[in-house]
Design an enzyme around this catalytic site. Structure first.
Site, PDB file in Angstrom:
ATOM      1  CE  LYS A  46      -3.836  -6.327   2.369  1.00 17.05           C
ATOM      2  NZ  LYS A  46      -3.649  -7.714   2.025  1.00 17.05           N
ATOM      3  CD  GLN A  70      -5.408  -9.955  -0.671  1.00 19.47           C
ATOM      4  OE1 GLN A  70      -4.695  -8.806  -0.320  1.00 19.47           O
ATOM      5  NE2 GLN A  70      -5.949 -10.511   0.444  1.00 19.47           N
ATOM      6  CG  ASP A  87       1.789 -10.488   2.853  1.00 23.72           C
ATOM      7  OD1 ASP A  87       1.464  -9.728   3.956  1.00 23.72           O
ATOM      8  OD2 ASP A  87       0.925 -10.804   2.062  1.00 23.72           O
TER       9      ASP A  87
END
Ligand code: NAP
Length: 293
Positions: free
Chosen positions: A53, A97, A120
């Site tokens: 990422k 994460q 997200d």
């Protein structure tokens, strides 16, 4: 019939090229998009995802920062970091994460991210907005699937779509996005009796389960679009999806490989959401300047 292979890497590159010029335009307005990634613990797969990422951000000219914490970090310390990032003007997107260690409450941490930095799309406010079709940040993996279907001009409206899996991060948002585009959507789970009675009549099948070889050629309709979200590491180290690729590609109309299908798109959509978050800030600042001029 041999399926058209849906190339997630190629579509990602096309999208990233367009993003680079949007990042440059923002630069001219004095803003560099920034993504913060918070990683707690030493899960090997998470370490790789986080590295990828950060690399992807650099690749399109965005700023990224990774905050790594040992597995025993307290929930309060993670929440403190989120609070700081919420206030940090260099950061436009925050990603935690997953999975988090068991002693840290996933829900509490995700809810702590301000919704306009929740790239997200897991904050309840953004989840709710997805239900009503107003979300700024649709979750990255299903958004990547929709982008691939559109890029390959797979007809969604009026199609029979089957989503296998109902997780909050893939299956449920996937079903909502297909529904929003007027597909007739069936969601299957581990409790579904006779999965193939649903997949056999589907024009689009999205497999998001985490079981290698779950979807076989006899379970699909000739010419169907088969999207494999699954990522499974076999004992020999090979990465495979949920679809028996070699046999299904001989019957499907379209199919995503693993790797090289949905995976690259997930990261690209994270970049897209971060870019959108920064453009919203730039536009907001501009509007505020106009209002006070
Ligand atoms: P998850 O939270 O474990 O959910 C799996 C879902 O599959 C559950 O809803 C489960 O049903 C359902 N299921 C299990 N066995 C089934 C069966 N035999 N028939 C039908 N449904 C079944 O997993 P996830 O987070 O959604 O991830 C799914 C897969 O996608 C994993 O392999 C993951 O690594 C991969 N993934 C890939 C990406 C990417 O970028 N490519 C991103 C995210 C995830 P119940 O709800 O009834 O238990």
């Amino acid at each position: 019939m041999t399926a058209t292979i849906i190339d997630g890497r190629a579509v990602s590159e096309i999208m990233r090229k367009k993003m680079r010029s949007r990042v440059e335009s923002l630069g001219l307005r004095g803003l560099r998009p920034g993504l913060a990634v918070v990683l707690v613990g030493d899960d090997a797969a998470s370490q790789i995802y986080v590295r990828n990422k950060a690399k992807a951000c650099e690749n399109v000219g965005m700023h990224s920062e990774v905050f790594r914490y040992p597995a025993e970090t307290s929930e309060a310390d993670v929440l403190q970091k989120i609070a700081e990032l919420n206030e940090d003007p260099r950061i436009h997107g925050i990603l935690v994460q997953l999975p988090l260690p068991a002693h840290v409450d996933n829900g509490k941490v995700l809810e702590a991210i301000v919704p306009h930095k929740d790239v997200d799309g897991f904050h309840k406010q953004n989840v709710g907005a997805l239900v009503t079709g107003e979300s700024n940040f649709p979750p990255c993996t299903p958004q990547g699937v929709m982008t691939l279907l559109d890029h390959y001009e797979v007809a969604i409206e009026g199609s029979n779509a089957v989503v296998i899996g109902r997780s909050n991060i893939v299956g449920k948002p996937m079903a909502l996005m297909l529904l929003a585009r007027s597909a007739t959507v069936t969601v299957c789970t581990s409790k579904t009796r006779n999965l193939s009675q649903f997949t056999e009549i589907a024009d689009i099948v999205v497999a998001a389960v985490g079981k290698p070889g779950l979807l076989t050629a006899d379970m699909i309709k000739e010419g169907a679009a088969v999207i494999d979200v699954g990522m499974n590491r076999l004992p020999n180290g090979k990465l495979v999806g949920d679809v028996a690729f070699d046999e299904v590609k001989e019957k499907a109309g379209y199919i995503t490989p693993v790797p090289g299908g949905v995976g690259p798109m997930t990261i690209t959509m994270l970049l897209a959401n971060t870019l959108k978050a920064s453009e919203m800030v730039a536009d907001g600042e501009q509007a505020a300047r106009r209002a006070t001029a």
